[in-house]
Structures are given as C-alpha cells and as structure tokens.
Write a protein that holds these residues in place. Sequence first.
Motif, short mmCIF file in Angstrom:
data_model
loop_
_atom_site.label_atom_id
_atom_site.label_comp_id
_atom_site.label_asym_id
_atom_site.label_seq_id
_atom_site.Cartn_x
_atom_site.Cartn_y
_atom_site.Cartn_z
N ARG A 227 96.54 71.35 27.49
CA ARG A 227 97.51 70.36 27.94
C ARG A 227 98.59 71.12 28.71
O ARG A 227 98.85 72.29 28.43
CB ARG A 227 98.16 69.68 26.71
CG ARG A 227 97.24 68.78 25.95
CD ARG A 227 97.93 68.19 24.72
NE ARG A 227 98.26 69.20 23.74
CZ ARG A 227 99.48 69.66 23.50
NH1 ARG A 227 100.52 69.17 24.17
NH2 ARG A 227 99.71 70.58 22.59
N LYS A 232 101.88 76.54 25.96
CA LYS A 232 100.57 77.09 26.39
C LYS A 232 100.76 78.12 27.51
O LYS A 232 99.80 78.71 27.97
CB LYS A 232 99.65 75.97 26.86
CG LYS A 232 99.54 74.79 25.90
CD LYS A 232 98.63 75.09 24.73
CE LYS A 232 98.45 73.85 23.86
NZ LYS A 232 97.60 74.11 22.71
N LEU A 316 91.77 75.17 19.33
CA LEU A 316 90.33 74.89 19.35
C LEU A 316 89.67 75.42 20.62
O LEU A 316 88.47 75.74 20.61
CB LEU A 316 90.09 73.39 19.24
CG LEU A 316 90.19 72.82 17.83
CD1 LEU A 316 90.10 71.31 17.87
CD2 LEU A 316 89.09 73.40 16.94
N GLU A 320 85.92 77.00 21.25
CA GLU A 320 85.04 76.38 22.25
C GLU A 320 84.53 77.42 23.25
O GLU A 320 83.35 77.45 23.60
CB GLU A 320 85.78 75.27 23.01
CG GLU A 320 86.03 74.02 22.18
CD GLU A 320 87.08 73.08 22.79
OE1 GLU A 320 87.48 72.13 22.09
OE2 GLU A 320 87.51 73.32 23.94
#
Length: 402
Positions: A227, A232, A316, A320
């Motif tokens: 996002r 981030k 996550l 992934e």
Amino acid sequence: MASNTLTIEEYREVAPKGTVDLLLRLAERVRGRRFLHVNSTRSGGGVAEILNRLVPIMTDLGIKAGWEVIEGDPGFFATTKALHNALQGMEQALTVAMLEHYVDVNRANAERLRPTGDLILVHDPQPAALILARPPEGKWAWRCHIDLSAPQRRVWAFLRRFVERYDAAVFSLPSFAQRLDIPQFLVYPSIDPLAEKNRRMSRQEIQKTLDALRVQSDKPILLQVSRFDRFKDPVGVINAYRIVKRYHDVRLVLAGGGATDDPEGAEVLNEVREVAARDADIYVLDLPADAHLQINALQRAATIVIQKSTREGFGLTVAEAMWKGKPVIGGATGGITAQILYGVTGYTVNSVEGAAYRIRYLLGNPPLIRRMGAAGREHVRRNFLITRHLQDYLSLLVRLTA
Ligand code: UDP
C-alpha cells in the motif's frame, strides 16, 4: 475455484510431506466440534482473506466451522479504526461516548449472533467486547492480528478488560504479546499457495500479465508490493534504486493500491510519482484491490523483492515473494525480521544505503540469488503456509476443548 469447494487434499502436493496426514489425525481428534470465527468484515484485509480459505478447509476436515461477522454503524467503525491505531501506538482521541458506543454495538451483535461453539475465536479488537455476552459453555479465545508491542496505555487498559475475560489470547509475533493473566499462544500468519495471489503461473501467463500492465522485463526487476503508506518507505526504495542504478541497469516496480479512498494513500502515491518522475525505468502502479494475479506475476517476474518498511506488522508480501523463489531485502522491523533468515533467504537492512548495498551484492552474484530464492521457498513451505496455520488452530482447538 470457488472457495467453498476447497479440500485439504489439494494441499498434499504443495505442503511439506506428512502435513496433510498430520492434519487429518488432528481433525479426527476434534471431529464434529464447533469452531466459530468472528471478525468484522467478510472481505478486504488479511484476516478475511485467510478466513475465506480456512473455514471451508476446516469444514472439509470434519470440523463444524462457522464464520460470523459483526455489524456496526459508521460511528462504530470510526471508533474501532481509532482503537486500532491507538493500539498500534498512534496518539488518538477516544471519548467516553465513543467507547460506550463500541460496547453497545458489541452487545447488540452478541444479541443478534448469539455466538456459540466449542471454541469461539474472536479476531481483532472490533468484536472483542462480544465476550461480555459469553454463554456458560464453550471456550473463547481472542486472536490479535495487530502490533500490540507499544500500545497507547489508556486504550490498551480499556481493551484489556475484555481480553482478560477470554480463556486464551493468540498473537502473531512474540513481541506483540502483552502481560495478561490468561494463557497466550503464538500463531504466525500464513499465505495460501493455491490462491490467485500465489498459485503457479506459466511463463506465458506471466508475460501476458506483465504486457497488460505495460511492464517490460528486458532488465532485472526490483519490486516492492505495498500500500502507498509512509511506513512502507516507497521513497526510500527509490533512493536505494538510484544508488544501485549507477552500477546495474535495472528497473524498479512499486506496485500498490487502495489509494483512491484513503487520503493519505493518495498523498503518498503523488509524492512517490513526483520522486519517480522522468525515470522511464521506474514503474509506479496503482492497482485495484483485486489485482491478485497481477501481483503474483510481478513477484514471479522480479529478480529481487524489497520490503523496506520502517514499521511492519507481519509483512505477508515477504512470504509471498519467498514462496515464488525470490530473495527478499526487508527493513529490520516487526514480522520481516521473523521471516527473513539473514544471509540465507535474504537480508534485513536498516537504511537506504544498506538496502542498496545488499541489492548490488545480490545482482553481482546470480547463483546466490537462485540459492536464496530456493531457501526462501522452502522456509515458507515449512513455516508460513495456510496448512501450518490450520495445524496451529486445530491444536488450539484440541488444547482448549480437551
Ligand atoms: N496487496 C495487494 N494490493 C496492493 C498492495 C498489497 O493485494 O496494492 C496485498 C499484498 O500482496 C499482501 C497484503 O496486501 O498480501 C499486504 O499485507 P502485508 O502484511 O504485507 O501489509 P499490510 O498492508 O497488511 O500492512
């Protein structure tokens, strides 16, 4: 594949050897027991995503699995959002009226749903106060998916009153656990290897998906999927890429979404676009919420995956990427540290320079990229697949309802 037709047998070829048989044995022990999940949304967010898959598989295993969702008015969800933020350490103003409304809405939901079962697993703070209406039979556990390592004390004191009425609490990381008078369990989140986000893709399918996104793959791709959120650190990723770019001809893809309805997301996205401007080798992709296959293809096309968060719950995207055989360079924070085996599946870093250094190091050593990728996939296979998650939940059911 419709989620209600999921069977455990489909996981036999992806999960570690013996996993499905162990699950069948565990399930035998608790066959017919009622395991009810309660959360606050059917779709959107990691909790709903995992429940959409877990509940049908539990049913397939002979558990009477159920999933109920609480309802609330906008005032309730504004309050629970503020609660959520405050519990993750942000300064928030929560009035007495807001907290009273939170309790009232939970009471009304308890009245409507009358949750019963051998084990009720209540996910996150939104429905936590349902416990006020617990019937005499059945065990109740509170499943916390958020980062509780540094909550606003006053808000945690409020929630704790409910949490302590449960029979157990379940956290996602050791550092998220709190001092409580009830037993606490640790259950890591997981990814579903058969979901659109992670399923196998052919070379042609990957290429077709990249073409549709207009992402060229003629040079090594560095990728961050997140996002558009300051925690981030997308700008930090661009700065690291700029250092790397002096030595290696690479492309950078920053893929994210959800910016349109989130004013801060839109702001960060604009900032990122400004910083990236005029560099044709940087792609900033604003993806729709259901772009699972696109993300899958990008992760598979990437040479190195970055998750340069400065603060993270679990992350996550790291699992992934490792599942797709990619080395991951991630910020040394939260669950990223729990997932990356330093020097084996990738590196944790503390700065832009550190990230750039490790990216360059890997780009100069292709065999290491492959070795780390393979190790990452195996690490995820053993620790972060939905089958392991299921095993933990069934073990909890065995433990609490013996
Ligand atoms: N994700 C997505 N679209 C986006 C950005 C992220 O589907 O535009 C997915 C991503 O693949 C992952 C999840 O959302 O499955 C993000 O989870 P994570 O724990 O990495 O971060 P969070 O967003 O929960 O802070």
